[in-house]
Design a protein around this motif. Structure first.
Motif, PDB file in Angstrom:
ATOM      1  N   ARG A  26      32.912   7.854 -71.145  1.00 50.26           N
ATOM      2  CA  ARG A  26      34.122   8.711 -70.981  1.00 50.26           C
ATOM      3  C   ARG A  26      34.986   8.459 -70.021  1.00 50.26           C
ATOM      4  O   ARG A  26      36.463   8.513 -69.959  1.00 50.26           O
ATOM      5  CB  ARG A  26      33.812  10.171 -70.989  1.00 50.26           C
ATOM      6  CG  ARG A  26      32.885  10.655 -72.168  1.00 50.26           C
ATOM      7  CD  ARG A  26      32.529  11.893 -72.180  1.00 50.26           C
ATOM      8  NE  ARG A  26      33.555  12.953 -72.185  1.00 50.26           N
ATOM      9  CZ  ARG A  26      33.643  14.281 -72.243  1.00 50.26           C
ATOM     10  NH1 ARG A  26      32.205  14.703 -72.427  1.00 50.26           N
ATOM     11  NH2 ARG A  26      34.668  14.946 -72.000  1.00 50.26           N
ATOM     12  N   ASP A  27      34.494   8.070 -68.488  1.00 50.51           N
ATOM     13  CA  ASP A  27      35.566   7.863 -67.675  1.00 50.51           C
ATOM     14  C   ASP A  27      36.118   6.392 -67.988  1.00 50.51           C
ATOM     15  O   ASP A  27      37.238   6.007 -67.431  1.00 50.51           O
ATOM     16  CB  ASP A  27      34.577   7.428 -66.262  1.00 50.51           C
ATOM     17  CG  ASP A  27      33.920   8.767 -65.953  1.00 50.51           C
ATOM     18  OD1 ASP A  27      34.731   9.867 -66.102  1.00 50.51           O
ATOM     19  OD2 ASP A  27      33.140   8.844 -64.964  1.00 50.51           O
ATOM     20  N   GLY A  28      35.505   5.483 -68.499  1.00 52.49           N
ATOM     21  CA  GLY A  28      36.123   4.192 -69.014  1.00 52.49           C
ATOM     22  C   GLY A  28      37.604   4.481 -69.936  1.00 52.49           C
ATOM     23  O   GLY A  28      38.736   3.897 -69.413  1.00 52.49           O
ATOM     24  N   VAL A  29      37.294   5.343 -70.932  1.00 49.20           N
ATOM     25  CA  VAL A  29      38.291   5.689 -71.704  1.00 49.20           C
ATOM     26  C   VAL A  29      39.669   6.428 -70.880  1.00 49.20           C
ATOM     27  O   VAL A  29      40.650   6.056 -70.888  1.00 49.20           O
ATOM     28  CB  VAL A  29      37.996   6.512 -72.860  1.00 49.20           C
ATOM     29  CG1 VAL A  29      39.411   7.279 -73.590  1.00 49.20           C
ATOM     30  CG2 VAL A  29      37.040   5.966 -73.954  1.00 49.20           C
ATOM     31  N   ALA A  30      39.172   7.275 -69.957  1.00 50.91           N
ATOM     32  CA  ALA A  30      40.237   7.864 -69.124  1.00 50.91           C
ATOM     33  C   ALA A  30      40.797   7.071 -68.252  1.00 50.91           C
ATOM     34  O   ALA A  30      42.086   7.343 -67.767  1.00 50.91           O
ATOM     35  CB  ALA A  30      39.390   9.110 -68.139  1.00 50.91           C
ATOM     36  N   TYR A  31      40.148   6.237 -67.687  1.00 49.34           N
ATOM     37  CA  TYR A  31      40.775   5.030 -66.873  1.00 49.34           C
ATOM     38  C   TYR A  31      41.836   4.387 -67.416  1.00 49.34           C
ATOM     39  O   TYR A  31      42.997   4.269 -67.105  1.00 49.34           O
ATOM     40  CB  TYR A  31      39.579   4.103 -66.531  1.00 49.34           C
ATOM     41  CG  TYR A  31      40.268   2.875 -65.977  1.00 49.34           C
ATOM     42  CD1 TYR A  31      40.724   2.813 -64.545  1.00 49.34           C
ATOM     43  CD2 TYR A  31      40.328   1.568 -66.557  1.00 49.34           C
ATOM     44  CE1 TYR A  31      41.250   1.713 -63.862  1.00 49.34           C
ATOM     45  CE2 TYR A  31      40.751   0.287 -65.923  1.00 49.34           C
ATOM     46  CZ  TYR A  31      41.281   0.377 -64.785  1.00 49.34           C
ATOM     47  OH  TYR A  31      41.879  -0.831 -64.225  1.00 49.34           O
ATOM     48  N   HIS A  32      41.788   3.924 -68.998  1.00 56.09           N
ATOM     49  CA  HIS A  32      42.684   3.415 -69.660  1.00 56.09           C
ATOM     50  C   HIS A  32      43.781   4.342 -69.934  1.00 56.09           C
ATOM     51  O   HIS A  32      45.017   4.054 -69.885  1.00 56.09           O
ATOM     52  CB  HIS A  32      42.159   2.807 -70.978  1.00 56.09           C
ATOM     53  CG  HIS A  32      41.486   1.588 -70.751  1.00 56.09           C
ATOM     54  ND1 HIS A  32      41.610   0.501 -70.411  1.00 56.09           N
ATOM     55  CD2 HIS A  32      39.993   1.450 -71.184  1.00 56.09           C
ATOM     56  CE1 HIS A  32      40.710  -0.682 -70.256  1.00 56.09           C
ATOM     57  NE2 HIS A  32      39.545  -0.036 -70.654  1.00 56.09           N
ATOM     58  N   LEU A  33      43.620   5.407 -70.186  1.00 51.38           N
ATOM     59  CA  LEU A  33      44.603   6.524 -70.410  1.00 51.38           C
ATOM     60  C   LEU A  33      45.567   6.946 -69.093  1.00 51.38           C
ATOM     61  O   LEU A  33      46.870   6.802 -69.237  1.00 51.38           O
ATOM     62  CB  LEU A  33      44.114   7.611 -70.768  1.00 51.38           C
ATOM     63  CG  LEU A  33      43.501   7.681 -72.181  1.00 51.38           C
ATOM     64  CD1 LEU A  33      42.666   8.969 -72.668  1.00 51.38           C
ATOM     65  CD2 LEU A  33      44.385   7.469 -73.217  1.00 51.38           C
TER      66      LEU A  33
END
Length: 213
Positions: free
Chosen positions: A166-173
Motif C-alpha cells: 500500500r505504501d508503494g501505491v501511495a508513493y506513486h500517487l
C-alpha cells in the motif's frame, strides 16, 4: 444639384452592399495601412466583426513574411507610384492554428494628386493546424496505478493487483500529484485523461503507451 447628390447616395449604398456581399476578404485602408472599412469576409478571417477592425493596422492583423516587401511598398507609396503591391502574410486562424496567403493592395483615389487609399484583398493559400500538446510521460507502473484509480480502485486493491505494498501505491500517487499539481485523486484522474495518459472512451480505464520503468 439635389438630384445629383441623391443619385450619388444611392450608388454609394449599392456599392457598400456589394462590398459586404463579396466572398473575398476585402478592406479599404488609409495610406498608412489603417483599416477604414472591412467586409464581413475580412472580419471573419480575424475572428471579429467589421466594425471592430476599423482603425486597426492591417499589417498587425496579417503578419508579413518578408519585411523588405513592406519597405518597398512604403517607399513606392511615398513616391506616389500607383502599382499593385503584394505581400506574403500569415495570421492566426479563428479555429486555432494559422493560415497563410497574400495581401494585395491597390492604391485608389479620385485624382492623381490626391493621397490614395488602399484597396486590400486577402487570398488564403493554406492552413497549418495547431500543434497538438505533447502527451505526459509516465512510467508503466504509474500508468497502471492511474488506470486502476480511474476505475474506482482503493489503494489496497491497487496494491493487490499490481503486486505492490500500500505504501508503494501511495508513493506513486504522491509523485504524480506533485508532478501535476493535483490536489486530490479526482483531479489526478482528470489530469491523466486531459494529458492523454488514459485512453478516452474505454472501460475499464486503460493507460496509453506508458514509458518503461
Amino acid at each position: 444639384m439635389e438630384a445629383g447628390r441623391d443619385e450619388a447616395v444611392v450608388w454609394r449604398n449599392r456599392a457598400l452592399t456589394l462590398f459586404d456581399r463579396v466572398s473575398l476578404p476585402v478592406a479599404v485602408c488609409d495610406v498608412y495601412g489603417r483599416v477604414v472599412l472591412a467586409n464581413p469576409a475580412m472580419a471573419a478571417e480575424c475572428g471579429t466583426t467589421p466594425g471592430a477592425l476599423r482603425g486597426r493596422e492591417v499589417l498587425e492583423l496579417f503578419r508579413p513574411q518578408e519585411a523588405t516587401q513592406v519597405e518597398r511598398i512604403a517607399e513606392a507609396l511615398r513616391l506616389r507610384h500607383r502599382s499593385r503591391y503584394q505581400v506574403s502574410v500569415c495570421w492566426p486562424a479563428p479555429g486555432g492554428g494559422s493560415r497563410y496567403g497574400e495581401l494585395t493592395a491597390d492604391p485608389v483615389s479620385d485624382s492623381a494628386d490626391e493621397t490614395p487609399a488602399l484597396l486590400v484583398m486577402l487570398r488564403v493559400r493554406g492552413e497549418r493546424p495547431a500543434p497538438q500538446p505533447e502527451r505526459a510521460r509516465v512510467s508503466a507502473t504509474e500508468g497502471r496505478v492511474l488506470a486502476l484509480l480511474a476505475g474506482g480502485a482503493t489503494t489496497a486493491r491497487a496494491a493487490r493487483e499490481l503486486g505492490l505494498s500500500r505504501d508503494g501505491v501511495a508513493y506513486h500517487l504522491r509523485r504524480l500529484s506533485a508532478r501535476w499539481g493535483a490536489a486530490n485523486r479526482t483531479e489526478l484522474v482528470a489530469r491523466a485523461y486531459a494529458s492523454g495518459v488514459l485512453a478516452p472512451g474505454t472501460w475499464p480505464p486503460e493507460a496509453r503507451t506508458a514509458d518503461a520503468e
